[in-house]
Design an enzyme around this catalytic site. Structure first.
Site, PDB file in Angstrom:
ATOM      1  N   ASP A 172      20.116  55.158  38.532  1.00  0.00           N
ATOM      2  CA  ASP A 172      19.330  56.215  39.166  1.00  0.00           C
ATOM      3  C   ASP A 172      19.021  55.892  40.618  1.00  0.00           C
ATOM      4  O   ASP A 172      18.984  56.783  41.465  1.00  0.00           O
ATOM      5  CB  ASP A 172      18.036  56.467  38.387  1.00  0.00           C
ATOM      6  CG  ASP A 172      18.221  57.506  37.284  1.00  0.00           C
ATOM      7  OD1 ASP A 172      19.013  58.444  37.490  1.00  0.00           O
ATOM      8  OD2 ASP A 172      17.587  57.374  36.228  1.00  0.00           O
TER       9      ASP A 172
ATOM     10  N   CYS B 211      18.510  46.018  35.533  1.00  0.00           N
ATOM     11  CA  CYS B 211      18.996  46.428  34.218  1.00  0.00           C
ATOM     12  C   CYS B 211      20.023  47.550  34.304  1.00  0.00           C
ATOM     13  O   CYS B 211      20.507  48.034  33.291  1.00  0.00           O
ATOM     14  CB  CYS B 211      17.836  46.853  33.305  1.00  0.00           C
ATOM     15  SG  CYS B 211      16.901  48.279  33.889  1.00  0.00           S
TER      16      CYS B 211
ATOM     17  N   GLU C 206      13.493  52.846  40.269  1.00  0.00           N
ATOM     18  CA  GLU C 206      14.669  53.720  40.154  1.00  0.00           C
ATOM     19  C   GLU C 206      14.810  54.732  41.286  1.00  0.00           C
ATOM     20  O   GLU C 206      15.787  55.478  41.331  1.00  0.00           O
ATOM     21  CB  GLU C 206      14.609  54.490  38.833  1.00  0.00           C
ATOM     22  CG  GLU C 206      14.624  53.614  37.601  1.00  0.00           C
ATOM     23  CD  GLU C 206      14.461  54.418  36.333  1.00  0.00           C
ATOM     24  OE1 GLU C 206      15.476  54.867  35.779  1.00  0.00           O
ATOM     25  OE2 GLU C 206      13.296  54.615  35.899  1.00  0.00           O
TER      26      GLU C 206
ATOM     27  N   HIS D  58      33.813  60.496  24.770  1.00  0.00           N
ATOM     28  CA  HIS D  58      33.322  59.748  23.610  1.00  0.00           C
ATOM     29  C   HIS D  58      34.412  58.845  23.036  1.00  0.00           C
ATOM     30  O   HIS D  58      34.141  57.714  22.630  1.00  0.00           O
ATOM     31  CB  HIS D  58      32.825  60.708  22.538  1.00  0.00           C
ATOM     32  CG  HIS D  58      31.586  61.442  22.936  1.00  0.00           C
ATOM     33  ND1 HIS D  58      30.445  60.803  23.358  1.00  0.00           N
ATOM     34  CD2 HIS D  58      31.309  62.771  22.996  1.00  0.00           C
ATOM     35  CE1 HIS D  58      29.517  61.696  23.645  1.00  0.00           C
ATOM     36  NE2 HIS D  58      30.014  62.891  23.441  1.00  0.00           N
TER      37      HIS D  58
END
Length: 547
Positions: free
Chosen positions: A462, A509, A438, A197
């Site tokens: 994916d 995308c 995907e 993070h």
């Protein structure tokens, strides 16, 4: 000169003095108590105080790290109340008759250690979250703060200290999110990972950063002059003048490159052969639409609707969703906004969905499979999208479509929603419906799927995972994960060709859309649209112009 090699977490050149922050570990005494019930009450009160602060931090952090990233602190709030976290703490208090702060440190750090030893890299990163939450609780219990680190060193507020290269064993997510960018030249840490993070926050905030430098990055280096190369993960202690000059020259070159890119604003994205490619942005919240516009995005190619479902304890109602979609459509002022229906499951979990425990969630109940098996949830979202469509140029995109049957079932549900809205005279637009490609299955039958689709958008993350049979969350498999594998490129090419034969457009995308090494290949394939992180748009425009 000393040279240290770490993991480049956020690109950029920074020069200044190193300043080590205090170690995050807190000294806690094992103190026996007479009334365990009173200690449990102290723990619960501290938890409430931290929860309140986390909610406030999530709102404050949104402007710095984006709403999607700021949702982490809502997730922290959920973890704070999770029985897997709280029950061991209460058990230690009640069975050992010890103070709450000792119980938190013992149980919390034990749980963090368990996470850090897991094989899955995503789960390993949760170790930092548990330590962050535990430390916030301990600080409240010891009366050291109101529940979140205040970034102080030896009692002196960070704002009063000169800007420096901040160093630490690791940075807690809450510390990074609250940093004042003006006082931080760069971040360096002994531990951490590229997808932690802190690293993500640093990239979002434009702070150069290097993680995983190891014990060679010691507190003894505090106060020494340094220059770092965040792109390549190199830290130079007391560098010689020639190296400083070289890196400063590179930094100036980068600055001039960025200035040149600014000249491309407002211009169409056209390759040398005259082919135009639309450059859209991927966003995760209404706030991110501002960044998309600031970077000259021609539209939103992927609006991840999951942000509405994560960090909550119940399903978002129709009105909440409608307002979010409407906000983005209004901001984009006629530019197309492609809203992906919820993609919960796999690495994005929300407890209130009450999904079954799965051995392999990536192959389990997720995305369109949830929508088709729980049509009440699906219809609520579709109603919100259709209602919002009256305020802009909306499109709907179904994720994880694997068969024509799934696509037709989803379209039938959408049709029923349109009928219901029409019966009630609620206005909506004619919204294009597309799908994400995907899986190898959807790519192979893309000729069939194209007949019932208005557009394709290829989700390469994916698609790569399922084509290569590699868990994209497992960093240990990175050496085997060839994102340029010919099998992946053939599936993309096949999908694009089948789309054009059916008279529909085809975009990308996933992260490969922003892979500049493949841009020319995609242009030659005839890809019509690339949807990427906003910061990549102008750079892509420049590269495509040279193709």
């Amino acid at each position: 000169m000393i040279t240290l090699q770490g993991v480049g977490a956020s690109a950029g050149i920074a020069k200044g003095k190193i300043r080590f922050l205090k170690d995050e570990s807190l000294s806690v005494e094992k103190r026996r108590v007479d009334d365990a019930g009173q200690e449990v009450a102290r723990f619960n009160n501290a938890r409430d105080a931290v929860a309140e602060k986390l909610t406030k931090l999530a709102k404050e952090a949104a402007s710095k790290i984006g709403e999607e990233n700021a949702l982490l602190f809502e997730v922290h709030n959920m973890m704070l109340h999770d029985s897997d976290f709280t029950e061991p703490i209460i058990a230690i208090i009640e069975t050992e008759n010890v103070c709450a702060e000792y119980a938190v440190k013992t149980a919390g750090y034990r749980l963090a250690q368990d996470f850090s030893e897991m094989d899955d890299d995503y789960m390993k990163e949760r170790s930092a979250d548990i330590r962050d939450i535990s430390n916030r609780l301990i600080e409240v219990l010891l009366g050291l703060s109101q529940g979140l680190g205040q970034g102080e060193e030896a009692g002196q507020p960070e704002a009063a200290l000169p800007a420096a290269i901040l160093a630490a064993r690791d940075f807690a997510p809450s510390e990074t999110a609250r940093m004042d960018r003006a006082n931080v030249l760069a971040l360096i840490s002994q531990e951490g990972a590229f997808n932690s993070h802190t690293a993500i926050f640093a990239r979002t905030m434009g702070i150069p950063a290097i993680v995983a430098l190891g014990d060679a990055l010691s507190p003894e280096l505090s106060g020494k002059d340094a220059i770092l190369d965040g792109q390549n993960g190199l830290l130079y202690i007391e560098p010689h003048d020639a190296l400083v000059g070289e890196l400063e020259e590179r930094a100036e070159k980068d600055r001039l490159e960025k200035a040149a890119l600014e000249n491309l604003r407002g211009k169409p994205t056209v390759a040398k052969n005259g082919r135009e490619v639309k450059l859209f942005a991927n966003i995760g919240s209404p706030k991110d639409a501002d960044a998309a516009l600031a970077q000259d995005a021609e539209g939103i190619g992927l609006f991840r609707s999951e942000f509405l479902y994560l960090g909550r304890d119940d399903f978002p109602d129709e009105e909440t969703q409608f307002n979010s979609y409407k906000e983005v459509l209004c901001k984009m002022a006629g530019r197309q906004v492609i809203i992906r229906t919820l993609d919960i499951g796999a690495d994005k979990q929300a407890a209130y969905f009450d999904l079954p425990k799965e051995e392999n969630p990536a192959l389990g109940l997720r995305a369109i499979r949830i929508c088709l098996s729980r049509p009440d949830i699906f219809k609520t979202q579709l109603r919100a999208i259709y209602r919002a469509s009256a305020y802009g140029n909306a499109a709907i995109m179904f994720p994880m479509i694997n068969s024509l049957g799934e696509l037709m079932q989803a379209r039938e549900i959408a049709k029923s929603v349109r009928y219901e809205l029409g019966e009630k005279n609620i206005p909506f637009q004619n919204v294009p419906i597309g799908i994400m490609i995907e899986t190898p299955a959807s790519a192979v039958i893309s000729d069939i799927l194209a007949e019932q689709s208005d557009f394709f958008s290829i989700g390469t993350n994916d698609l790569t995972q399922y084509t290569l049979a590699i868990d994209r969350q497992n960093a240990s498999l990175d050496p085997f994960c060839d994102t340029h594998h010919e099998a992946i490129l053939r599936l993309i090419r096949t999908t694009c060709e089948n789309a054009h034969k059916a008279g529909i457009w085809c975009g990308i995308c996933g992260s490969l859309g922003g892979d500049l090494a493949l841009t020319k290949t995609f242009v030659e394939m005839g890809i019509d649209e690339l949807s990427v992180e906003p910061s990549l748009i102008l750079k892509l425009r420049s590269v495509i112009a040279g193709c």
